[in-house]
Enzyme design. Structure first.
Site, PDB file in Angstrom:
ATOM      1  CG  HIS A  74     -10.508   4.640   1.102  1.00 28.41           C
ATOM      2  ND1 HIS A  74     -11.122   5.141   2.219  1.00 28.41           N
ATOM      3  CD2 HIS A  74      -9.190   4.601   1.399  1.00 28.41           C
ATOM      4  CE1 HIS A  74     -10.216   5.414   3.137  1.00 28.41           C
ATOM      5  NE2 HIS A  74      -9.040   5.100   2.670  1.00 28.41           N
ATOM      6  CG  HIS A  93      -1.994   0.998   1.188  1.00 27.23           C
ATOM      7  ND1 HIS A  93      -2.895   1.099   0.156  1.00 27.23           N
ATOM      8  CD2 HIS A  93      -2.314   1.972   2.063  1.00 27.23           C
ATOM      9  CE1 HIS A  93      -3.721   2.091   0.406  1.00 27.23           C
ATOM     10  NE2 HIS A  93      -3.394   2.642   1.538  1.00 27.23           N
TER      11      HIS A  93
END
Lengths: 86, 232, 748
Positions: free
Chosen positions: C97, C51
């Site tokens: 998201h 990430h």
């Protein structure tokens, strides 16, 4: 019989409560000092028909976790008052 | 001829402030002036606009916190002295919380935010804000709100209707009262009301977003022209 | 390897629980010259996660084209920036998201919008538009309906409150996304080029401040664990880490940030996103080639008894890290106070290249800055095409296979499929008018904003087709870019640049890695061919649930420019008697199409190849027709082919109008109506202009044919096949999603 139910819902402790924080600041701005830890929640009341009083609490708990509250971010408490309602 | 100063109030969370500022600046003879919520000086403006947005995040109730800002005491005084005050969307909500206008704006009946072009009928043209419109003219202003359902006691609604204080009413595409007319469940399809004296108008739809044909409508100009003309 | 325990809590199990391999642990020890303590281990686990550190993707991303004469800022900053002339720049980026939205859809989607807004305003740009790209399972599932409703509400409530219009987007429903929805948000900002600000912690001795919200335990381990682990059925376990968004504070932070940048007091500034204080401070120091020293006991906190580990890794929202000259501190504080935002000095810039963290007098971390950023392992491997592709590519329809499919029935099925149906239910929940610059809003091929003070228009779109990419990763990647370019062309704009959001499954699996590498190659080739560099983006891996990986879904956010906004092609400008003109060849290609998926329930075949030359030529033809004032309205031809494009075009016309669609002779009817071949547009021209238009197209050597007309009866008529009443068709199209959403929902 009919049971009276009261459900209180709040964000879990530690979760940011933007509404509570904003209200705290707003109260301070209009002169109310010393207000701390404000959390805003919901208060839900309803009646429920119950054949078996023992299952009402379990049912209410399920209603809270499945719909009324969002258990991912909120905690809830409920109170069931059994009273014959005419 | 000197320009007419019109105050545009900025609360924390106001987000149509620039749109209203631009709309006022678009009117010949008008000069928009910023009014900051922490101030207590209206800088000699001749009219005041409370713009839309989410003052204080709309937390608790839309408008409930902004109503206590220092600037609002001055706005209330200005209004009681007869100065023209226009509240758009969140501005309308603040005016009801401040009790400059009756009623309250509740959550939309569909429970969601609604943003769409909206037709309105001008129900009263004898106000400082609507003199530029024809009687029962149909205009188009966008709506964009989550708490826009006007509600009041039956007696208050009746009085508003009897006294001709419902200034704008939601209508459908054909100008009628069909099922598509009302975007939020407002009582009597009320979109905007004026105070008894006739100098404080609040409405949910956005005339500030209807200033140019390129963005869909120029029908909103009339309100700002009326305001400036009255203030002059 | 022997682990010398600098911190007794760091055991082999703890290392493994932080997702760090033995090899990686050894590298960490080498970089430090010792073993890390627990806090440092946590810091590495986040910074070296996919990430934050992009360890599986970084090497491949470097192959994307990212430069060009208009590029002011390419990848590597908070967002990319493009020169649009007149001294103005557009800053934009897209981010996913997905995992937070699967766990808590409302807050997950809301905080996704918050994060992407901050990425843009931290560059000094005022956000002027939001778009989003969403994927869910099919709406017959009550949990999917719950996710869909709350994601849309979360996006709307956040953007609406901050006052940035959501002007466009796409929503696709497919069971490939059932256990793992995709929520990609894009933000576009405008600024004077002189105000472009970067995330640099420059100038040793300068002070470091945290501006905005206080720090709680939100999202601890969110970035590494949520975004780097597959979602099992036990997502309930990750609940305490859910971040709550506060759009009101965001609005204050936006205004304060722009005012601070305008005042010249800011040297560098960065949003605290994934891995919060740790990533923002180490990235800012890396860019500037400096070190940084922080005392985390000074960080304002919302909760008692937070450890250093928690403060460093918290993902509490609405916070910025600011580097400023300490002599100008009072100016900084005055602006922060004006916007009622706390601003606290927590450290300073140093010259030793070390990321050093104190808690009071105790040193809790001392890591070379580059160990956290530049030294992140980069994994590259060569993999074979997955076995599933060969049968898909071998697919070819038997002769006469579609004879039983009535074209009008197919059309009504397509139009009523939620993926193709009208999205008003969604976009009416988004404020798309605020800022009063929205000239073409949601529902058109692309959105168009007026750039105030100029004659220009900015066109925006977001597009992607996971089914195509699944069926052919290379073609699918290229098609996503080509379709986005067509969207912009259809409103009259010229494409300039893209941002991308690359949503894939677990890259450690060969099939997924192949999809990623090939899709990226497709995106890169298309961007080079269509002259749209990639200036920013985001990678989201591990999008899978117990049901398997999602379709590989690169979504492309593209911006384009219209020099004169008066020359836009508005939706619905046509009158009875106008002619329909197909620009491009007749369709034939049904592999991977919406017809197969929505009507026959099949996902197979190969999507069409992209002929880049044809894309360029047809786009040029549309612009030439438009410059000559010959186009009434225009739709690009995409999902559902010509038949659906004609229906969409009709829905934009006056309620009393219809269309008559002529299929060409001697060709395959279903291919012509529903083929999704690229490089095509459907336009209307007036009867008088038809000759001029076809002459122009002939001069440009673009294939075209007249394919029908706008008629004064409200019907959709396929000549020689049959007709359907416009009202019936339009009701199906409008009500598909509202009707589905009237059914019950479940948060489980």
């Amino acid at each position: 019989m009919t049971a009276q139910v009261e459900v209180h819902i709040q964000l879990k402790p530690g979760m940011l409560d933007p509404q509570g924080e904003t209200l705290e600041n707003a109260l301070a701005a209009i002169g109310y000092q010393g207000v701390r830890g404000m959390r805003v929640g919901k208060w839900i009341t309803f009646e429920i028909e119950a054949d078996n009083p023992d299952t009402v609490e379990a049912q209410v708990d399920e209603m809270c976790s499945r719909l009324l509250a969002n258990p991912i971010i909120e905690r809830y408490e409920y109170q069931v008052t059994r009273e014959a309602h005419t | 001829m000197s320009k007419v100063s019109i105050g545009v109030v900025r609360f924390p969370g106001t987000n149509c402030d620039q749109d209203v500022f631009d709309a006022v600046a678009d009117i010949e003879l008008a000069r928009p002036v910023w009014l900051w919520h922490k101030e207590t000086n209206l800088q000699d403006v001749k009219g005041v606009v409370l713009a839309g947005g989410f003052s204080y995040g709309d937390y608790l109730r839309a408008g409930a916190i902004a109503r206590f800002s220092p600037i609002m005491e001055e706005v209330i005084r200005f209004a009681s002295d007869g100065g023209p005050v226009l509240g758009i969307c969140n501005g309308f909500q603040i005016l009801t919380e401040a009790e400059l206008l009756p009623g309250a704006l509740m959550r939309n009946n569909r429970l969601t935010f609604v943003c769409r072009p909206q037709r309105l009928r001008v129900e009263a043209r004898d106000t400082p804000f609507t003199r530029r419109y024809a009687h029962r003219q149909i205009v188009s202003f966008p709506v964009a709100h989550a708490e826009g359902s006007f509600a009041a006691d039956a007696s208050v609604i009746e009085r508003l209707e009897d006294e001709g204080r419902v200034v704008f009413r939601y209508v459908d595409e054909r100008g009628g009262n069909g099922p598509d007319a009302n975007p939020n469940g407002s009582m009597n399809d009320i979109a905007g009301v004026i105070n008894k004296v006739g100098n404080v108008l609040g409405l949910m739809p956005h005339p500030d977003r209807a200033m140019h044909e390129m963005v869909g409508s120029a029908d909103g100009r009339g309100i700002f022209e009326g305001l400036v003309e009255t203030a002059a | 390897m022997t682990i010398t325990l600098r911190d007794p809590e760091v055991t082999a199990d703890v290392v493994a629980a932080h997702g760090i391999t033995t090899d990686e642990y050894e590298q960490i020890c080498t970089l430090l010259g010792r073993d890390p303590n627990l806090t440092e281990l946590g810091v590495f686990s986040l910074m070296w996660s996919e990430h934050c550190g992009y360890k599986h993707s970084r090497a491949r991303l470097a192959d994307l084209p990212s430069s060009g004469p208009r590029v002011l800022q390419g990848p590597g900053e908070n967002a990319g920036a493009i020169d649009i002339g007149d001294g103005l720049a557009i800053v934009f980026k897209m981010e996913s998201h997905n995992h937070p939205s699967a766990v808590e859809p409302y807050q997950g989607a809301a905080t996704g919008v918050g994060g992407i807004l901050r990425d843009v305003f931290t560059m000094g740009a005022r956000p002027i538009a939001l778009l989003n790209s969403l994927r869910f399972g099919e709406l017959d599932d009550p949990h999917v309906r719950y996710l869909f409703r709350h994601v849309v509400a979360g996006i709307g409530d956040y953007g609406n409150c901050v006052g940035v219009p959501t002007v466009g987007g796409e929503v696709v429903f497919d069971n490939a996304y059932r256990g793992n929805p995709l929520v990609n948000a894009m933000c576009v900002g405008l600024l004077a080029q002189d105000d472009l600000t970067r995330g640099f912690a420059s100038g040793p001795g300068n002070a470091v401040y945290v501006l905005g919200a206080s720090t709680g335990r939100d999202g601890i381990h969110g970035a590494s664990l949520l975004a780097s682990a597959e979602l099992g059925d036990d997502t309930a376990e990750s609940r305490p880490t859910v971040q709550v968004g506060d759009p009101f504070t965001e609005k204050l932070l936006l205004e304060a940030t722009l005012e601070l940048i305008g005042s010249g007091v800011v040297i560098g500034i960065q949003d605290m996103g994934a891995a919060g204080l740790t990533s923002s401070s180490s990235e800012m120091a890396t860019r500037a080639g400096t070190g940084i020293e922080l005392d985390i006991s000074l960080v304002p906190r919302r909760e008692p008894a937070m450890s250093a580990y928690e403060v460093l890794l918290s993902e509490s929202q609405e916070r910025m890290l600011v580097v400023a000259d300490p002599h100008r501190e009072s100016e900084l504080m005055t602006i922060a106070d004006k916007w009622d935002l706390p601003c606290t000095r927590i450290g300073s810039v140093t010259d030793d290249g070390v990321w050093r963290v104190f808690e009071g007098h105790d040193e809790v971390c001392a890591i070379p800055v580059e160990a956290l950023t530049e030294a992140v392992p980069k994994y590259v491997r060569e993999v074979e095409p997955p076995a599933y592709l060969a049968p898909l590519h071998a697919w070819s329809p038997d002769p006469g296979w579609l004879d039983d499919i009535d074209p009008l029935t197919a059309l009504t099925t397509l139009i009523a499929a939620p993926s193709l149906a009208n999205k008003r239910w969604v976009f009416e929940q988004y404020d798309h008018h605020v800022r009063t610059a929205t000239v073409i809003g949601p529902g058109a091929d692309a959105a168009l904003l007026a750039i105030k003070g100029t004659k220009r228009g900015l066109a925006l779109t977001i597009d992607g087709n996971g089914r195509y990419v699944y069926c052919d990763p290379y073609r699918g990647g290229a098609l996503a870019v080509a379709e986005a370019a067509r969207n912009l062309t259809a409103v009259g704009a010229t494409p300039l640049a893209i941002t991308d959001c690359l949503n894939f499954g677990n890259p450690e699996k060969d099939d997924i890695y192949y999809q990623f590498v090939e899709a990226l190659r497709g995106v890169g080739d298309a961007c080079r061919a269509l002259d749209t560099p990639v200036v920013s983006g985001n990678v989201s891996f591990y999008n899978q649930s117990s049901a398997g990986a999602v379709y590989p879904t690169p979504t492309i956010g593209m911006i384009g420019l219209l020099q004169d906004i008066e020359k836009r092609v508005p939706p619905g400008r046509a009158a009875a008697g106008d002619r329909l003109l197909l620009v491009g060849a007749d369709g034939a290609h049904l592999g991977g199409s919406s017809l197969l998926k929505e009507v026959l329930g099949q996902v197979t075949g190969r999507p069409p190849a992209v002929d880049f030359e044809a894309e360029r030529t047809s786009a040029k033809a549309i612009r030439a027709l438009n410059d000559a004032g010959l186009i009434g309205s225009c739709r690009d031809i995409g999902d559902g082919g010509l038949a659906v494009a004609a229906a969409e075009l009709m829905f934009g016309l006056g309620a009393d109008l219809g269309v008559e669609l002529e299929t060409s002779d001697d060709s395959d009817l279903h291919g012509v109506l529903f083929g999704e071949d690229s490089a095509r547009y459907l336009v209307t021209v007036t009867d008088q202009d038809l000759v001029k238009a076809t002459q122009l197209l002939a001069e440009l050597e673009v294939m075209h044919r007249t394919c029908g007309r706008v008629v004064a009866s409200a019907a959709y008529d396929i000549v020689g096949v049959g007709l359907v009443d416009r009202g019936t068709l339009e009701d199906l199209w409008r009500n598909a999603i509202p009707n589905a959403m009237q059914l019950s929902e479940s948060n489980r």
